[in-house]
Design a protein around this motif. Structure first.
Motif, PDB file in Angstrom:
ATOM      1  N   THR A 138      -5.958  -0.161  -2.388  1.00  0.00           N
ATOM      2  CA  THR A 138      -5.126  -1.274  -2.860  1.00  0.00           C
ATOM      3  C   THR A 138      -5.837  -2.584  -2.504  1.00  0.00           C
ATOM      4  N   LYS A 169      -0.202  11.481  -2.032  1.00  0.00           N
ATOM      5  CA  LYS A 169      -1.182  11.714  -0.968  1.00  0.00           C
ATOM      6  C   LYS A 169      -0.569  12.471   0.203  1.00  0.00           C
ATOM      7  N   ASP A 206     -15.613  10.278  -9.604  1.00  0.00           N
ATOM      8  CA  ASP A 206     -14.751  10.351  -8.411  1.00  0.00           C
ATOM      9  C   ASP A 206     -14.791   8.945  -7.823  1.00  0.00           C
ATOM     10  N   THR A 207     -13.707   8.206  -8.031  1.00  0.00           N
ATOM     11  CA  THR A 207     -13.717   6.777  -7.721  1.00  0.00           C
ATOM     12  C   THR A 207     -13.029   6.505  -6.393  1.00  0.00           C
ATOM     13  N   THR A 227       0.839  -1.210   0.000  1.00  0.00           N
ATOM     14  CA  THR A 227       0.000   0.000   0.000  1.00  0.00           C
ATOM     15  C   THR A 227       0.871   1.255   0.000  1.00  0.00           C
ATOM     16  N   SER A 228       0.223   2.409  -0.141  1.00  0.00           N
ATOM     17  CA  SER A 228       0.976   3.661  -0.297  1.00  0.00           C
ATOM     18  C   SER A 228       1.724   4.104   0.944  1.00  0.00           C
ATOM     19  N   GLY A 229       1.344   3.605   2.108  1.00  0.00           N
ATOM     20  CA  GLY A 229       2.044   4.014   3.326  1.00  0.00           C
ATOM     21  C   GLY A 229       1.607   5.377   3.840  1.00  0.00           C
ATOM     22  N   THR A 230       0.379   5.788   3.515  1.00  0.00           N
ATOM     23  CA  THR A 230      -0.106   7.091   3.984  1.00  0.00           C
ATOM     24  C   THR A 230      -0.275   7.069   5.501  1.00  0.00           C
ATOM     25  N   THR A 231      -0.762   5.957   6.025  1.00  0.00           N
ATOM     26  CA  THR A 231      -1.053   5.914   7.463  1.00  0.00           C
ATOM     27  C   THR A 231      -0.009   5.139   8.269  1.00  0.00           C
TER      28      THR A 231
HETATM   29  P1  ATP Z   1      -1.751   2.925   3.647  1.00  0.00           P
HETATM   30  O1  ATP Z   1      -2.904   1.964   3.648  1.00  0.00           O
HETATM   31  O2  ATP Z   1      -0.433   2.252   3.602  1.00  0.00           O
HETATM   32  O3  ATP Z   1      -1.875   3.986   4.699  1.00  0.00           O
HETATM   33  P2  ATP Z   1      -3.063   4.252   1.445  1.00  0.00           P
HETATM   34  O4  ATP Z   1      -4.315   3.953   2.193  1.00  0.00           O
HETATM   35  O5  ATP Z   1      -2.847   5.661   1.004  1.00  0.00           O
HETATM   36  O6  ATP Z   1      -1.797   3.747   2.265  1.00  0.00           O
HETATM   37  P3  ATP Z   1      -3.969   3.200  -1.063  1.00  0.00           P
HETATM   38  O7  ATP Z   1      -4.531   1.851  -1.050  1.00  0.00           O
HETATM   39  O8  ATP Z   1      -3.163   3.625  -2.239  1.00  0.00           O
HETATM   40  O9  ATP Z   1      -2.990   3.321   0.165  1.00  0.00           O
HETATM   41  O10 ATP Z   1      -5.096   4.291  -0.882  1.00  0.00           O
HETATM   42  C1  ATP Z   1      -6.416   4.026  -0.479  1.00  0.00           C
HETATM   43  C2  ATP Z   1      -6.970   5.204   0.279  1.00  0.00           C
HETATM   44  O11 ATP Z   1      -6.963   6.368  -0.545  1.00  0.00           O
HETATM   45  C3  ATP Z   1      -8.405   5.068   0.730  1.00  0.00           C
HETATM   46  O12 ATP Z   1      -8.520   4.339   1.931  1.00  0.00           O
HETATM   47  C4  ATP Z   1      -8.829   6.532   0.897  1.00  0.00           C
HETATM   48  O13 ATP Z   1      -8.402   7.055   2.135  1.00  0.00           O
HETATM   49  C5  ATP Z   1      -8.069   7.223  -0.211  1.00  0.00           C
HETATM   50  N1  ATP Z   1      -8.915   7.396  -1.405  1.00  0.00           N
HETATM   51  C6  ATP Z   1      -8.789   6.748  -2.574  1.00  0.00           C
HETATM   52  N2  ATP Z   1      -9.675   7.190  -3.472  1.00  0.00           N
HETATM   53  C7  ATP Z   1     -10.411   8.134  -2.866  1.00  0.00           C
HETATM   54  C8  ATP Z   1     -11.518   8.979  -3.263  1.00  0.00           C
HETATM   55  N3  ATP Z   1     -12.014   8.954  -4.486  1.00  0.00           N
HETATM   56  N4  ATP Z   1     -12.031   9.807  -2.333  1.00  0.00           N
HETATM   57  C9  ATP Z   1     -11.535   9.851  -1.089  1.00  0.00           C
HETATM   58  N5  ATP Z   1     -10.499   9.117  -0.661  1.00  0.00           N
HETATM   59  C10 ATP Z   1      -9.933   8.266  -1.536  1.00  0.00           C
END
Ligand code: ATP
Ligand code: MG
Length: 631
Positions: A397, A593, A392-393, A245-249
């Protein structure tokens, strides 16, 4: 929030939703029949929460569905229109992709790669990346793509976790006109890893590289390889890939996806959301290193035999007009990008996109973060000229494909800027409180998914316990995505930010997206990130970071006053930040992000944790300096 836009593509298929609502299992059973299977399944869904197996007993191959099925009718049709950052370009037809993929499948086999083995792909955005992915899929090897901007340490962790036998990389990749020495990074990353048997190197930039005894050159290997490699007949639940995953959290999680269910989900959502037609030219700007690239650059468009653009480099290189230039050059009809990219384009002003002919566009999409309504409207007016629906999707991951989105290929419903509208057919997605009870309309809470879906992850690689804990422990038999949300009285879903980032001020809960969107709606503001820090009196106070649009010369003292007033009027006095900081950039993941957890950690004087996916350390330094000034 109630502003609506009546714009669609004229499709009105009510039956699909009716079927899905009455029985989601039979519904997906029917959708899966759009793919080519070697043998049928005996059970549509085997659901032992939290583990779902779709199309049990059926055998299928992803590469067969992406390539072989198109050879009769589309072998001369372009699959990939590739645009290099440095102006190079290549067109690969379905026929050419078919031959290349089989050659690389045979190459992998000759190096001893077998069904179930892992292969790490650390490549720039060049056609060899989808070719290598499909070649793995063809022989049942599990690909694990690592974004080519990552450092040696990030690669080392991921390769160690997946225990990949083979790594495919390039001598270098272009990024903002410079060569990133990828092969050198791999050499450092895999030091001492005896389980890595071979490193295959694509020569993209022709920079000098050191050759070790594990190394082989892509061109040399493919020269002698046969272009006939029959696809493996794989179980529907056979793992297709691992993606972090992106590692946002926090620390990235190794998401494992299967084959039959995942492909069914992608085939259906690509048709419903993008209304894909044979004549379309599709352009998704995501790097294949992220899930959007896996699902909607590689698998979904190829399953449909679509023509798509693939771009190698930075979206604003050599200048801010690059994306519009590409859209115009290839007469793109569908454009799919991120709120972070759109905010950047907006920051550069309207004159740039206005000087291009974007009239071929008929549909626009966004993914990755909540899109600020102001940004949505800009996208709609300036890029779509008020004639393209915006999808807006929302997805992750883990979800494999879209779960919430307008679906103009299926139905016409009014759009509301900032809302992903409704779940896709077959999904029961709601908003609940701490106790798991559905909340009343217009009440904030946590997004939950109440039934399994075909694109759902199989598990986290090698860690079923973590899989259960992260997604299935907060609410019984419900998938918990970790996002804060609201459902309005029309049943539209609004994503309000990460559940971890919710601001709690004097007993009130505020989603980061609500406040940030308000700040971004000021004419001078390009981007904003807010976070809460502890306060002796109020429990928590809000701090806001603001990035101004290009060329804005306003006195920040005046601007600060205007923003305070705007927030008081639009969100409420309770949401007024204690302090607003003007910075030149925000800390972001490499997928673009905003990493609010870093702001929060710095504000709380805590360790900032895993930063392996941080884009630019300088942004953190800037935030740190701002905080130091208050203390
Ligand atoms: P990690 O799980 O490691 O913290 P991440 O959640 O950023 O990283 P991704 O799977 O790339 O990894 O991102 C999914 C997240 O991105 C969703 O849980 C949500 O928070 C956000 N997101 C994606 N698309 C949208 C959207 N259209 N509107 C709002 N939020 C979105
Ligand atoms: Mg996540």
């Amino acid at each position: 929030m109630s502003e609506t836009y009546n714009i669609g593509l004229g499709n009105n298929d009510a039956e699909t939703r009716l079927n899905a609502d009455s029985d989601y299992v039979s519904f997906w059973d029917k959708q899966a029949r759009n793919l080519s299977w070697f043998s049928p399944w005996s059970k549509t869904l085997d659901w032992h929460p939290p583990f779902a197996k779709w199309f049990v007993g059926g055998t299928i191959n992803a590469s067969y569905n992406a390539l072989d099925v198109h050879q009769n009718s589309k072998s001369k049709k372009p699959a990939i229109l590739w645009e290099g950052e440095n102006g190079d370009s290549r067109i690969l037809t379905y026929g050419e992709m078919f031959a290349q993929v089989q050659k690389f499948s045979n190459t992998l086999k000759s190096l001893g790669v077998q069904k179930g083995d892992r292969v790490t792909l650390y490549l720039p955005m060049i056609p060899e990346l989808p070719i290598a992915m499909l070649a793995c899929a063809r022989i049942g090897a599990i690909h694990t793509v690592i974004f080519s901007g990552f450092s040696a340490t990030s690669i080392r962790d991921r390769v160690d976790d997946s225990k990949s036998k083979v790594i495919v990389t390039a001598d270098g990749g272009y990024r903002r006109g410079k060569i990133v020495p990828l092969k050198e990074v791999v050499d450092e990353a895999i030091q001492g890893f005896d389980f890595v048997e071979n490193v295959i190197v694509v020569q993209r930039t022709k920079n000098e590289i050191s050759i070790t005894d594990k190394d082989k050159l892509w061109d040399e290997l493919l020269k002698d390889a046969s272009d006939v490699c029959p696809p493996e007949k794989l179980q529907s639940t056979h793992p297709l890939y691992i993606l972090y995953t992106s590692g946002t959290t926090g620390k990235p999680k190794g998401v494992l996806h299967g084959t039959g269910g995942y492909l069914t989900h992608l085939y259906s959502t690509f048709k419903w959301a993008f209304d894909i037609k044979d004549s379309d030219v599709f352009f998704c700007t995501a790097d294949i290193g992220w899930v959007t690239g896996h699902s909607y650059v590689v698998y979904a468009p190829l399953l449909h035999g679509a023509t798509e653009i693939m771009y190698e480099g930075a979206p604003d290189f050599p200048d801010a007009s690059r994306m519009w230039d590409i859209l115009q050059k290839y007469n793109a009809t569908i454009f799919y990008t991120t709120p972070t990219a759109l905010r950047m384009f907006m920051k550069f002003g309207d004159d740039i996109p206005n000087s291009f002919d974007l009239s071929s566009l008929r549909l626009l999409g966004t993914v990755g973060e909540p899109i600020n309504p102001e940004v949505w409207k800009w996208y709609f007016k300036t890029i779509g000229k008020e004639k393209c629906p915006i999808i807006d999707t929302w997805w992750q991951t883990e979800t494999g494909g879209m779960l919430i989105s307008p679906l103009p290929g299926l139905e016409t419903i009014p759009l509301k800027p900032g809302s992903g509208t409704r779940p896709i057919p077959g999904m029961n997605i709601t908003v609940v409180d701490e106790n798991g009870e559905d909340v009343a309309p217009n009440t904030k809470g946590y997004l939950v998914i109440k039934n399994p879906w075909p694109g759902m992850l199989l598990t986290l690689w090698g860690d079923d316990e973590k899989y259960k804990k992260v997604y299935w422990s907060k609410y019984k038999n419900c998938y918990y995505p970790g996002d804060y949300a609201l459902k309005d009285s029309d049943g539209y879903l609004w994503l309000l930010g990460r559940a971890d980032d919710v601001l709690k001020v004097a007993g009130h809960r505020i989603g980061t997206a609500e406040l940030e969107s308000c700040i971004v709606s000021h004419d001078d503001v390009a981007e904003s990130a807010v976070c809460g820090i502890p306060d002796e009196v109020k429990g928590e106070v809000i701090i806001a970071f603001v990035v101004l649009k290009q060329g804005v010369a306003t006195d920040t003292k005046i601007l600060e006053k205007e923003l305070f007033e705007k927030i008081r009027n639009d969100v409420g006095a309770i949401a007024t930040p204690k302090q607003i900081y003007f910075v030149s950039k925000l800390p972001k993941t490499r997928s673009g992000k905003i990493m609010r957890r870093l702001l929060k950690a710095i504000g709380n004087n805590e360790k900032i944790g895993d930063v392996s996916t941080l884009e630019d350390g300088a942004a953190v330094t800037e935030v740190q300096t701002a905080f130091d000034e208050i203390q």
